[in-house]
Design an enzyme around this catalytic site. Structure first.
Site, PDB file in Angstrom:
ATOM      1  N   GLU A  57       0.858  -1.176   0.000  1.00 33.53           N
ATOM      2  CA  GLU A  57       0.000   0.000   0.000  1.00 33.53           C
ATOM      3  C   GLU A  57       0.895   1.226   0.000  1.00 33.53           C
ATOM      4  O   GLU A  57       1.928   1.244   0.667  1.00 33.53           O
ATOM      5  CB  GLU A  57      -0.911   0.032   1.224  1.00 33.53           C
ATOM      6  CG  GLU A  57      -1.809   1.268   1.259  1.00 33.53           C
ATOM      7  CD  GLU A  57      -2.795   1.277   2.411  1.00 33.53           C
ATOM      8  OE1 GLU A  57      -3.720   2.108   2.389  1.00 33.53           O
ATOM      9  OE2 GLU A  57      -2.647   0.467   3.331  1.00 33.53           O
ATOM     10  N   CYS A 246      -6.610   1.491   2.696  1.00 35.17           N
ATOM     11  CA  CYS A 246      -7.481   2.662   2.779  1.00 35.17           C
ATOM     12  C   CYS A 246      -7.471   3.486   1.501  1.00 35.17           C
ATOM     13  O   CYS A 246      -8.385   4.282   1.281  1.00 35.17           O
ATOM     14  CB  CYS A 246      -7.084   3.518   3.976  1.00 35.17           C
ATOM     15  SG  CYS A 246      -7.562   2.819   5.566  1.00 35.17           S
ATOM     16  N   ASN A 378     -12.449  -3.079   1.177  1.00 33.99           N
ATOM     17  CA  ASN A 378     -11.397  -3.148   2.188  1.00 33.99           C
ATOM     18  C   ASN A 378     -11.923  -2.599   3.513  1.00 33.99           C
ATOM     19  O   ASN A 378     -12.270  -1.422   3.602  1.00 33.99           O
ATOM     20  CB  ASN A 378     -10.187  -2.306   1.739  1.00 33.99           C
ATOM     21  CG  ASN A 378      -9.146  -2.157   2.843  1.00 33.99           C
ATOM     22  OD1 ASN A 378      -8.392  -3.075   3.123  1.00 33.99           O
ATOM     23  ND2 ASN A 378      -9.112  -0.993   3.477  1.00 33.99           N
ATOM     24  N   GLU A 379     -12.047  -3.457   4.496  1.00 28.34           N
ATOM     25  CA  GLU A 379     -12.355  -3.042   5.869  1.00 28.34           C
ATOM     26  C   GLU A 379     -13.606  -2.180   5.987  1.00 28.34           C
ATOM     27  O   GLU A 379     -13.640  -1.216   6.751  1.00 28.34           O
ATOM     28  CB  GLU A 379     -11.167  -2.282   6.476  1.00 28.34           C
ATOM     29  CG  GLU A 379      -9.926  -3.111   6.638  1.00 28.34           C
ATOM     30  CD  GLU A 379      -8.806  -2.340   7.325  1.00 28.34           C
ATOM     31  OE1 GLU A 379      -8.997  -1.169   7.682  1.00 28.34           O
ATOM     32  OE2 GLU A 379      -7.729  -2.931   7.509  1.00 28.34           O
TER      33      GLU A 379
END
Length: 824
Positions: A57, A246, A378-379
């Site tokens: 990331e 994120c 994602n999350e």
């Protein structure tokens, strides 16, 4: 990557001194006795070649200023306050003469909005990353620039530092409309403080000012920084997950176009990142800087191929996470993102005659990249909204590409209501694979080696896409190694696993810990990297069932003082009462006098105001004040708490040992979306129980915490909020045995995460083995941390000549040891 708050501390105590259930104390020279029994006739789980991988990331300047080899920062003058409030289009540049960044019709192309107008006789100088542009004596560096200039204009390009020239200056004749010009430098000496200067004899427009080392990883154009890429390659990862994190599930879901006003805070969208670099979009990075997208999807796929890893891209699901937590209700936009995902698969796997396969071919790779897995989302903290959209992505992919595995996820934590709801939905929808993420204390990893023992073997498989213990000390690597033995033992359920994050530039850190650290001239492996490398290079093909004896533990009650704290919030506390189990008063404070009973160990500013104890700094984090005795146990803590202003709620602590070891009830945490009890051990935190909910500003809450032995019951405004029992042992002695089909080796992997050597009787169950084993050992002080100049945590190779069907081996204190034993 979750944007839930993170904390990291290095304590002076050994790992096994953590709060909770710990092994019986022993002197460092003592030896504890263990036994490992192996059953070579039984067949354990098969381990896939892709078991362990890496997650990239762009955080901590992992891309620009990191893996992406470009040496010029802000090469296209696109930096903006949208990226960081301190940025301007000339960030990292200094001007001698006249220069202006323009955003008008004279630009290079529609997607490259800004360019530099440089006056005659003027020059601009770039400072690079960290301390400057790094060059090495004798190495070649390729300069390029897009320029528009009148006839007779000469661009003079120089490389220098404070001590003088670093290479012979180059002159480039520029004339006419936009065109690309280039030159090559050979560094006359090594410097990490270089500056690149471009001057012009006449008025000129400049864009895409670039300086690239010729010696990139595998000499690829638009390539990767060699030392960083080689560290990843040395792991022999089975997969590469990218680009986030994120970056994927935050920001606007709009594209970069006139229709969106060239939106600068977007989710990571793959089509922005391919094609000629001068035509790629720019974007704000969620972590507080700019993304040039010079490192884009084509480069990620190529890197995965170069290191022999399975590519595993992640696309946005149109439900934001990482504290944003919004679902996009726009059917046309959702359909566009679904089509983008289908186009991505064609870009990776389609023939050169297809639309997107043709784009890949024109970029230089006519062969497909063999994509088999793709992550959606994602999350996400909104599991119901996420699943509604995930199903549409999956249905579209399965209709056109039924062989592609579409990966779901379970939110940002290892437990709690979001996790439970997400897993329930994933099971109901027969999802193939679920991506779990968690960051916890070393203690948690020692306690949860058996996490996947009870997972449903017929349910979705697990992709452990992000995990780490809070720290880069060897004790963190030990705890992670102990946990990884449980991952391997459960390889029939846990199919993929990757530590996170991968990279951190030491001068641009947003998240710690990280696996590989670097600056502009050097890189070094963390203790965690050495553990990951040891496991990745010695996986084996199948688990050989084995058992081991455990460590005697001392069970005692939760003990400690009490505390009050805030996080990005101002709050007032009143009427603190602590009584023992018999109702006797241990502490009473109505703050009608002074605050002499309290010790301030955190940040912020505390004062008595109107008979309340008030923390007044709205920006301060972890403002802990504590009172009482560290030996207190079996008590009731009651307090009145009022949030006055800020992003979150308040925190009430118990079992407070010191600044790094305590429990606290975090009410209104995570941007006032969640309440949880967290346990801090040596500065690293783990969540023990959590529930969704928020705290109202101006309302006074009655908080009651009852501690009995190792059980804790929590009441909020007279109603039971929850309870937990913290009685899981942090077992420091863990092992797993695998078999390497190619070599026939039995690989005995033992973690001894305590300050006591482990004398171990190993019974190989009648296996016929050679008498000599190849041994790799990691051992160091638990608090040892690798740096640029010192690497106390490094593997040591040796041999052991007394292997037999039954033999004894003493595993050093604080060690990870792999024995490779050849079977006859």
């Amino acid at each position: 990557m979750s944007r839930t708050r993170w904390r990291f501390g290095l304590a002076a105590t050994a790992l096994v001194a953590a709060a909770g259930l710990v092994p019986a104390p022993a002197h460092a020279e003592d030896v504890a006795d263990y036994a490992i029994t192996v059953d070579p006739t039984a067949q354990g789980a098969r381990i896939d070649d892709t078991m362990y991988g890496v997650f990239f990331e762009d955080i901590n300047r992992a891309a620009d200023g990191g893996l992406y080899a470009e040496l010029v920062q802000n090469r296209s003058f696109e930096y903006s306050t949208a990226d960081n409030l301190s940025y301007t289009p000339l960030t990292s540049w200094t001007v001698d003469g006249t220069a202006q960044v323009l955003d008008d019709s004279g630009r290079l192309n529609a997607r490259n909005r800004n360019y530099l107008s440089l006056g005659a006789g003027s020059a601009v100088t770039n400072a690079g990353y960290n301390t400057g542009v790094h060059v090495e004596q004798g190495k070649k560096y390729d300069f390029s620039v897009w320029a528009r200039a009148g006839s007779g204009t000469t661009l003079t390009v120089t490389l220098q530092d404070a001590d003088g020239s670093l290479a012979t200056a180059r002159q480039v004749a520029a004339k006419g409309g936009w065109a690309k010009y280039g030159a090559t430098f050979t560094a006359a000496r090594t410097s990490s403080n270089g500056r690149l200067t471009v001057g012009t004899s006449g008025a000129a427009a400049l864009d895409m000012v670039s300086l690239f080392p010729r010696d990139t990883y595998k000499h690829q154009p638009n390539g990767l920084r060699k030392d960083l890429a080689e560290k990843v390659a040395a792991l022999h990862p089975g997969f590469l997950r990218f680009p986030g994190g994120c970056l994927v599930n935050t920001g606007s879901m709009a594209d970069y176009s006139e229709a969106s006003g060239y939106e600068r805070k977007r989710s990571y969208q793959w089509k922005d990142t391919i094609g000629p670099v001068e035509e790629r979009a720019t974007n704000s990075n969620f972590w507080g800087y700019n993304q040039s997208y010079g490192l884009g999807y084509y480069e990620y796929f190529r890197f995965a191929e170069d290191i022999g890893a399975m590519p595993l891209p992640v696309v946005p699901a149109l439900v934001t996470g990482c504290g944003q937590n919004q679902a996009t209700d726009d059917d046309a936009l959702l359909k566009r993102h679904i089509q983008d995902t289908l186009d991505l698969i064609e870009f990776a796997n389609g023939p050169a005659t297809s639309e997107w396969g043709g784009k890949r071919a024109r970029m230089g790779h006519p062969r497909p990249f063999h994509l088999t897995h793709i992550g959606v989302g994602n999350e996400e903290n909104l599991p119901v909204e996420f699943m509604a959209r995930f199903k549409q992505f999956r249905a579209a992919v399965e209709a056109e590409y039924p062989d592609i595995t579409v990966v779901s996820n379970s939110g940002p934590d290892d437990a709690g209501s979001t996790f439970d709801t997400a897993w329930q939905l994933n099971r109901q929808e027969n999802v193939d694979m679920v991506d779990e993420h968690y960051y916890n204390s070393p203690q948690w990893f020692l306690q949860n080696n058996d996490r996947y023992d009870s997972y449903d073997r017929s349910g979705p498989k697990v992709f452990l896409g992000e995990y780490a213990s809070w720290g880069n000390a060897f004790k963190n690597g030990l705890a992670e190694a102990a946990f990884m033995t449980g991952l391997e033992r459960n390889a029939d359920v846990v199919k993929l696993a990757s530590y996170a994050p991968l990279f951190a530039n030491e001068d641009y850190v947003q998240w710690s810990p990280d696996m590989v650290w670097f600056n502009n001239h050097a890189s070094w492996n963390s203790a965690n990297y050495e553990v990951q490398k040891l496991f990745m290079n010695n996986v084996g093909d199948r688990v050989v069932p084995s058992t081991a004896t455990g460590t005697p533990s001392l069970a005692g009650p939760i003990t400690g003082a009490v505390g009050l704290s805030t996080w990005a919030t101002t709050a007032a506390y009143d009427d603190v009462r602590v009584t023992d189990a018999d109702g006797n008063s241990l502490l009473a404070d109505d703050f009608s006098g002074d605050a002499s009973k309290w010790t301030h160990t955190g940040g912020g500013s505390w004062a008595i105001q109107d008979g309340q104890y008030v923390q007044t700094d709205v920006a301060a984090e972890n403002t802990m004040v504590s009172a009482g005795d560290v030996d207190w146990h079996d008590y009731d803590l009651k307090v009145k708490a009022t949030k006055k202003s800020g992003k979150e709620g308040f925190l009430v602590a118990f079992g407070v040992k010191d600044t790094g070891n305590y429990y606290w009830w975090n009410l209104g945490g995570w941007n006032n979306t969640l309440s949880a009890v967290e346990q801090a051990v040596d500065g690293g935190k783990s969540t023990l129980i959590s529930k969704a909910g928020s705290i109202e500003t101006g309302r006074t809450y009655d908080i009651d915490i009852k501690v009995r032995g190792r059980q804790v019951t929590l009441h909020l405004d007279g109603q039971e909020w929850g309870s937990f029992t913290d009685d899981k042992p942090a077992e420091p002695f863990r092992q797993v045995v695998t078999k390497d089909k190619k070599t026939g080796d039995l690989i005995v992997k033992v973690v001894n995460a305590q300050a006591t050597a482990a004398r171990t009787a190993i019974d190989l169950g009648g296996a016929k083995v050679a008498s000599k084993a190849r041994v790799t050992t990691l051992t160091a002080d638990p608090n040892a941390v690798n740096t640029e100049t010192e690497t106390p945590v490094a593997p040591v190779k040796s041999t052991f000549d007394a292997v037999a069907d039954e033999f004894t081996y003493t595993f050093p204190a604080n060690s990870v040891t792999f024995l490779r034993i050849r079977q006859k």
